[in-house]
Design a protein around this motif. Sequence first.
Motif, PDB file in Angstrom:
ATOM      1  N   ILE A 189      -0.656  14.933  -0.967  1.00 36.22           N
ATOM      2  CA  ILE A 189       0.380  13.924  -1.200  1.00 36.22           C
ATOM      3  C   ILE A 189       1.564  14.015  -0.244  1.00 36.22           C
ATOM      4  O   ILE A 189       2.307  13.047  -0.086  1.00 36.22           O
ATOM      5  CB  ILE A 189       0.882  13.964  -2.658  1.00 36.22           C
ATOM      6  CG1 ILE A 189       1.503  15.327  -2.985  1.00 36.22           C
ATOM      7  CG2 ILE A 189      -0.246  13.629  -3.625  1.00 36.22           C
ATOM      8  CD1 ILE A 189       2.128  15.395  -4.364  1.00 36.22           C
ATOM      9  N   GLN A 243      -1.505  12.330  -6.703  1.00 35.12           N
ATOM     10  CA  GLN A 243      -2.534  12.042  -5.717  1.00 35.12           C
ATOM     11  C   GLN A 243      -2.107  10.809  -4.909  1.00 35.12           C
ATOM     12  O   GLN A 243      -1.196  10.076  -5.328  1.00 35.12           O
ATOM     13  CB  GLN A 243      -3.884  11.766  -6.391  1.00 35.12           C
ATOM     14  CG  GLN A 243      -4.513  12.995  -7.036  1.00 35.12           C
ATOM     15  CD  GLN A 243      -5.862  12.673  -7.650  1.00 35.12           C
ATOM     16  OE1 GLN A 243      -5.969  11.881  -8.579  1.00 35.12           O
ATOM     17  NE2 GLN A 243      -6.912  13.295  -7.125  1.00 35.12           N
ATOM     18  N   VAL A 244      -2.744  10.596  -3.767  1.00 32.66           N
ATOM     19  CA  VAL A 244      -2.555   9.377  -2.976  1.00 32.66           C
ATOM     20  C   VAL A 244      -3.935   8.935  -2.496  1.00 32.66           C
ATOM     21  O   VAL A 244      -4.923   9.652  -2.668  1.00 32.66           O
ATOM     22  CB  VAL A 244      -1.610   9.595  -1.758  1.00 32.66           C
ATOM     23  CG1 VAL A 244      -0.181   9.863  -2.218  1.00 32.66           C
ATOM     24  CG2 VAL A 244      -2.116  10.725  -0.858  1.00 32.66           C
ATOM     25  N   LEU A 296      -9.226   9.002  -3.601  1.00 33.77           N
ATOM     26  CA  LEU A 296      -8.016   9.773  -3.929  1.00 33.77           C
ATOM     27  C   LEU A 296      -8.072  11.176  -3.321  1.00 33.77           C
ATOM     28  O   LEU A 296      -9.130  11.786  -3.197  1.00 33.77           O
ATOM     29  CB  LEU A 296      -7.847   9.874  -5.445  1.00 33.77           C
ATOM     30  CG  LEU A 296      -7.485   8.584  -6.181  1.00 33.77           C
ATOM     31  CD1 LEU A 296      -7.449   8.827  -7.685  1.00 33.77           C
ATOM     32  CD2 LEU A 296      -6.140   8.019  -5.703  1.00 33.77           C
ATOM     33  N   ASP A 349      -6.651   8.255   0.336  1.00 39.55           N
ATOM     34  CA  ASP A 349      -7.064   8.530   1.709  1.00 39.55           C
ATOM     35  C   ASP A 349      -7.674   7.232   2.223  1.00 39.55           C
ATOM     36  O   ASP A 349      -8.852   6.950   2.004  1.00 39.55           O
ATOM     37  CB  ASP A 349      -8.081   9.671   1.754  1.00 39.55           C
ATOM     38  CG  ASP A 349      -8.541   9.984   3.179  1.00 39.55           C
ATOM     39  OD1 ASP A 349      -8.247   9.185   4.092  1.00 39.55           O
ATOM     40  OD2 ASP A 349      -9.208  11.017   3.370  1.00 39.55           O
ATOM     41  N   ASP A 392       0.952   4.009  -3.157  1.00 40.46           N
ATOM     42  CA  ASP A 392       0.847   5.456  -3.014  1.00 40.46           C
ATOM     43  C   ASP A 392       2.067   6.186  -3.575  1.00 40.46           C
ATOM     44  O   ASP A 392       1.944   7.317  -4.053  1.00 40.46           O
ATOM     45  CB  ASP A 392       0.624   5.836  -1.552  1.00 40.46           C
ATOM     46  CG  ASP A 392      -0.858   5.856  -1.176  1.00 40.46           C
ATOM     47  OD1 ASP A 392      -1.689   6.093  -2.080  1.00 40.46           O
ATOM     48  OD2 ASP A 392      -1.183   5.660   0.006  1.00 40.46           O
ATOM     49  N   LEU A 393       3.231   5.544  -3.523  1.00 43.99           N
ATOM     50  CA  LEU A 393       4.424   6.134  -4.143  1.00 43.99           C
ATOM     51  C   LEU A 393       4.212   6.321  -5.641  1.00 43.99           C
ATOM     52  O   LEU A 393       4.581   7.355  -6.209  1.00 43.99           O
ATOM     53  CB  LEU A 393       5.641   5.228  -3.922  1.00 43.99           C
ATOM     54  CG  LEU A 393       6.584   5.515  -2.761  1.00 43.99           C
ATOM     55  CD1 LEU A 393       7.788   4.578  -2.842  1.00 43.99           C
ATOM     56  CD2 LEU A 393       7.045   6.964  -2.737  1.00 43.99           C
ATOM     57  N   PHE A 439       1.245   6.506  -7.225  1.00 44.97           N
ATOM     58  CA  PHE A 439       0.211   7.525  -7.407  1.00 44.97           C
ATOM     59  C   PHE A 439       0.798   8.927  -7.246  1.00 44.97           C
ATOM     60  O   PHE A 439       0.512   9.830  -8.032  1.00 44.97           O
ATOM     61  CB  PHE A 439      -0.919   7.333  -6.387  1.00 44.97           C
ATOM     62  CG  PHE A 439      -1.925   6.279  -6.749  1.00 44.97           C
ATOM     63  CD1 PHE A 439      -2.265   6.025  -8.068  1.00 44.97           C
ATOM     64  CD2 PHE A 439      -2.569   5.549  -5.758  1.00 44.97           C
ATOM     65  CE1 PHE A 439      -3.213   5.069  -8.399  1.00 44.97           C
ATOM     66  CE2 PHE A 439      -3.523   4.595  -6.073  1.00 44.97           C
ATOM     67  CZ  PHE A 439      -3.841   4.354  -7.402  1.00 44.97           C
ATOM     68  N   LYS A 440       1.611   9.080  -6.222  1.00 49.35           N
ATOM     69  CA  LYS A 440       2.188  10.395  -5.930  1.00 49.35           C
ATOM     70  C   LYS A 440       3.027  10.904  -7.101  1.00 49.35           C
ATOM     71  O   LYS A 440       2.913  12.061  -7.508  1.00 49.35           O
ATOM     72  CB  LYS A 440       3.046  10.315  -4.659  1.00 49.35           C
ATOM     73  CG  LYS A 440       3.665  11.627  -4.234  1.00 49.35           C
ATOM     74  CD  LYS A 440       4.435  11.453  -2.931  1.00 49.35           C
ATOM     75  CE  LYS A 440       5.126  12.740  -2.516  1.00 49.35           C
ATOM     76  NZ  LYS A 440       5.853  12.597  -1.233  1.00 49.35           N
ATOM     77  N   TYR A 488      -0.623  10.260   5.354  1.00 44.29           N
ATOM     78  CA  TYR A 488       0.249   9.086   5.267  1.00 44.29           C
ATOM     79  C   TYR A 488      -0.009   8.143   6.443  1.00 44.29           C
ATOM     80  O   TYR A 488      -0.138   6.933   6.263  1.00 44.29           O
ATOM     81  CB  TYR A 488       1.709   9.548   5.255  1.00 44.29           C
ATOM     82  CG  TYR A 488       2.730   8.437   5.342  1.00 44.29           C
ATOM     83  CD1 TYR A 488       3.075   7.663   4.228  1.00 44.29           C
ATOM     84  CD2 TYR A 488       3.371   8.161   6.545  1.00 44.29           C
ATOM     85  CE1 TYR A 488       4.016   6.661   4.314  1.00 44.29           C
ATOM     86  CE2 TYR A 488       4.329   7.153   6.641  1.00 44.29           C
ATOM     87  CZ  TYR A 488       4.647   6.404   5.521  1.00 44.29           C
ATOM     88  OH  TYR A 488       5.590   5.412   5.612  1.00 44.29           O
ATOM     89  N   ARG A 545       0.827  -1.204   0.000  1.00 42.99           N
ATOM     90  CA  ARG A 545       0.000   0.000   0.000  1.00 42.99           C
ATOM     91  C   ARG A 545       0.871   1.267   0.000  1.00 42.99           C
ATOM     92  O   ARG A 545       0.522   2.275  -0.619  1.00 42.99           O
ATOM     93  CB  ARG A 545      -1.000  -0.028   1.156  1.00 42.99           C
ATOM     94  CG  ARG A 545      -2.222  -0.873   0.810  1.00 42.99           C
ATOM     95  CD  ARG A 545      -3.308  -0.757   1.844  1.00 42.99           C
ATOM     96  NE  ARG A 545      -3.024  -1.567   3.016  1.00 42.99           N
ATOM     97  CZ  ARG A 545      -3.284  -2.877   3.099  1.00 42.99           C
ATOM     98  NH1 ARG A 545      -3.807  -3.520   2.084  1.00 42.99           N
ATOM     99  NH2 ARG A 545      -3.009  -3.531   4.202  1.00 42.99           N
TER     100      ARG A 545
END
Length: 201
Positions: free
Chosen positions: A174, A136-137, A170, A139, A127-128, A130-131, A180, A123
Motif C-alpha cells: 500500500i 490493500q490497493v 489486490l 495492482d 485506492d485511497l 482501499f488503503k 502507485y 482510480r
Amino acid sequence: MALENILGITDSAELERVQEQISKKKAVWLFESGRLDELTPGSFEALSEIHRVLFGEIYDFAGSIRTVNIAKGDFRFAPVMYLESSVEHIEKMPQSNFDEIVEKYVEMNIAHPFREGNGRSMRIWLDLMFKKEIQQVVDWSKVDKDDYLMAMERSPIKDIEIKYVLRNALTDLIDDRDMYMKGIDHSYYYEGYNIYKVEEL
C-alpha cells in the motif's frame, strides 16, 4: 477539436500527449509530497482535490463539478441538474469493506462529476479508500484492459464482474511508490483521451 484548455492547444492528439505528461508528474507529486495521505478517503473533497492537482495546469474546470451533460457511446452520465445531489449521496455511502468500496466507486463513475479526467482521478480515489479500510490497493498491472472496461460498462446493472476483476488484483503493497506508479501508467493505458458527447442544456 481539442477540449478548450488553459494551454491553448487545439490539436486533440497534442493535448492528449501534454495532458498525460503533466498529470503523471502531478500524480507523482501527490504521492511523494504526502498530500494524498492528508485527504479524507471516500470524500468528494478528496476526489476534487486529486482532480484539481492532476489537471489544474490544463483545464480551468479542474476540481469543479461539470456544467454540461455528457455521454460516452450510448451511456449518459448523471444529468447536471441532479449531479450535486448525486455526489452528496455517493459521499455518504458506506465504505467499510471491499464490496462497499467498489459499489461507491461504481456510483461515482456513473455520476462522472468532471468534464474530463474522471477515470484517472477516481482510480487514485478508489485506492485511497482501499488503503484506509482494508489495507490493500489494486495492482493495476494485473488488471486486463478489456476485462476492466467491459466490467465497468456493465457495472451500473451488475457489479459482480468489476468486483471480481479488482479483487483478483489486490496487493498489500500500500505504500510502495512503484505500485502507485503502475496505477498512474495504466490509467492512460485504460483510457487515453476521452471523447465525450456534450449535450446542450
